[in-house]
Design a protein around this motif. Structure first.
Motif, PDB file in Angstrom:
ATOM      1  N   HIS A  34       4.626   4.737 -12.895  1.00 39.72           N
ATOM      2  CA  HIS A  34       4.194   3.608 -13.236  1.00 39.72           C
ATOM      3  C   HIS A  34       3.484   3.872 -14.232  1.00 39.72           C
ATOM      4  CE1 HIS A  34      -0.274   2.237 -13.070  1.00 39.72           C
ATOM      5  NE2 HIS A  34       0.843   1.246 -12.586  1.00 39.72           N
TER       6      HIS A  34
ATOM      7  N   GLU B 121       4.830  -5.469 -14.621  1.00 40.45           N
ATOM      8  CA  GLU B 121       3.192  -6.085 -14.294  1.00 40.45           C
ATOM      9  C   GLU B 121       2.982  -5.868 -12.552  1.00 40.45           C
ATOM     10  OE1 GLU B 121      -0.655  -8.242 -13.868  1.00 40.45           O
ATOM     11  OE2 GLU B 121       0.742  -9.292 -15.581  1.00 40.45           O
ATOM     12  N   ILE B 122       4.358  -6.782 -12.028  1.00 45.27           N
ATOM     13  CA  ILE B 122       4.161  -7.088 -10.369  1.00 45.27           C
ATOM     14  C   ILE B 122       4.888  -5.463  -9.281  1.00 45.27           C
ATOM     15  CG2 ILE B 122       5.971  -7.829  -8.601  1.00 45.27           C
ATOM     16  CD1 ILE B 122       6.012 -10.584 -10.309  1.00 45.27           C
TER      17      ILE B 122
ATOM     18  N   VAL C 142       1.311   1.080  -7.114  1.00 43.93           N
ATOM     19  CA  VAL C 142       0.180   1.630  -7.008  1.00 43.93           C
ATOM     20  C   VAL C 142      -0.535   1.266  -5.542  1.00 43.93           C
ATOM     21  CG1 VAL C 142      -2.448   0.638  -7.619  1.00 43.93           C
ATOM     22  CG2 VAL C 142      -0.924   1.210  -9.435  1.00 43.93           C
ATOM     23  N   ASP C 143      -0.245   0.316  -4.945  1.00 42.99           N
ATOM     24  CA  ASP C 143       0.322  -0.515  -3.874  1.00 42.99           C
ATOM     25  C   ASP C 143       0.694   0.449  -2.611  1.00 42.99           C
ATOM     26  OD1 ASP C 143      -1.043  -2.530  -3.875  1.00 42.99           O
ATOM     27  OD2 ASP C 143       0.417  -3.954  -3.986  1.00 42.99           O
TER      28      ASP C 143
ATOM     29  N   THR D 280       4.063   0.866 -17.379  1.00 40.45           N
ATOM     30  CA  THR D 280       2.665   0.520 -18.114  1.00 40.45           C
ATOM     31  C   THR D 280       3.101   0.856 -19.406  1.00 40.45           C
ATOM     32  OG1 THR D 280       1.890   0.807 -15.893  1.00 40.45           O
ATOM     33  CG2 THR D 280       0.347   0.572 -17.868  1.00 40.45           C
TER      34      THR D 280
ATOM     35  N   THR E  58       4.579  -2.212 -10.641  1.00 38.16           N
ATOM     36  CA  THR E  58       4.276  -1.171 -11.331  1.00 38.16           C
ATOM     37  C   THR E  58       2.748  -1.460 -10.420  1.00 38.16           C
ATOM     38  OG1 THR E  58       2.798  -2.480 -13.000  1.00 38.16           O
ATOM     39  CG2 THR E  58       4.035  -0.715 -13.551  1.00 38.16           C
ATOM     40  N   ASN E  59       2.227  -2.593 -10.098  1.00 39.17           N
ATOM     41  CA  ASN E  59       1.366  -2.939  -8.647  1.00 39.17           C
ATOM     42  C   ASN E  59       2.013  -2.664  -7.955  1.00 39.17           C
ATOM     43  OD1 ASN E  59      -0.124  -4.361 -10.888  1.00 39.17           O
ATOM     44  ND2 ASN E  59       0.137  -6.300 -10.640  1.00 39.17           N
ATOM     45  N   GLU E  60       3.399  -2.377  -7.488  1.00 40.54           N
ATOM     46  CA  GLU E  60       3.883  -2.295  -5.974  1.00 40.54           C
ATOM     47  C   GLU E  60       3.664  -1.027  -5.920  1.00 40.54           C
ATOM     48  OE1 GLU E  60       7.704  -2.358  -5.893  1.00 40.54           O
ATOM     49  OE2 GLU E  60       7.251  -3.837  -4.524  1.00 40.54           O
TER      50      GLU E  60
END
Length: 112
Positions: free
Chosen positions: A104, A26-27, A33-34, A108, A29-31
């Motif tokens: 991603h 999760e960390i 997206v950022d 995910t 994949t959030n990275e």
């Protein structure tokens, strides 16, 4: 080159415990997206610099998570950046965005 190296993921899970993979993914994949958002909103000279900095960071995080295609690409972009190349020329930005998206999606789906 695989978007997701499942052997590396199995090794990582064995090292840290499989139950810890989901929060780490999760960390990660959030990275991703950022990074995508950053590359889509910056233009001009700053885009080349931002892409170089992102790929420098991605070299290690992508390698740690077994995102082999993204890692290999990030290494190539980082090398070009260090040589002073204008990363807005050619397909560096488009390829990076595509690999960020593919990675991603893969990670995910894997963590669900």
């Amino acid at each position: 080159m695989d978007v997701m190296n499942k052997v590396k993921i199995d090794d990582l899970g064995a090292q840290i415990g499989k139950e810890n993979l989901a929060p780490l993914f999760e960390i990660f994949t959030n990275e991703l997206v950022d990074y995508q958002q950053s590359l889509k909103t910056i233009e001009g000279d700053m885009l080349s610099k931002q892409l170089g900095e992102i790929c420098h960071a991605l070299k290690s995080s992508a390698a740690s998570f077994g995102a082999d295609a993204l890692c290999e690409h990030a290494i190539a972009v980082d090398a070009q950046f260090k040589q002073g190349a204008d990363l807005t020329q050619g397909k560096w930005v488009d390829t990076t965005l595509a690999l960020l998206e593919q990675t991603h999606i893969a990670y995910t789906q894997f963590s669900q």
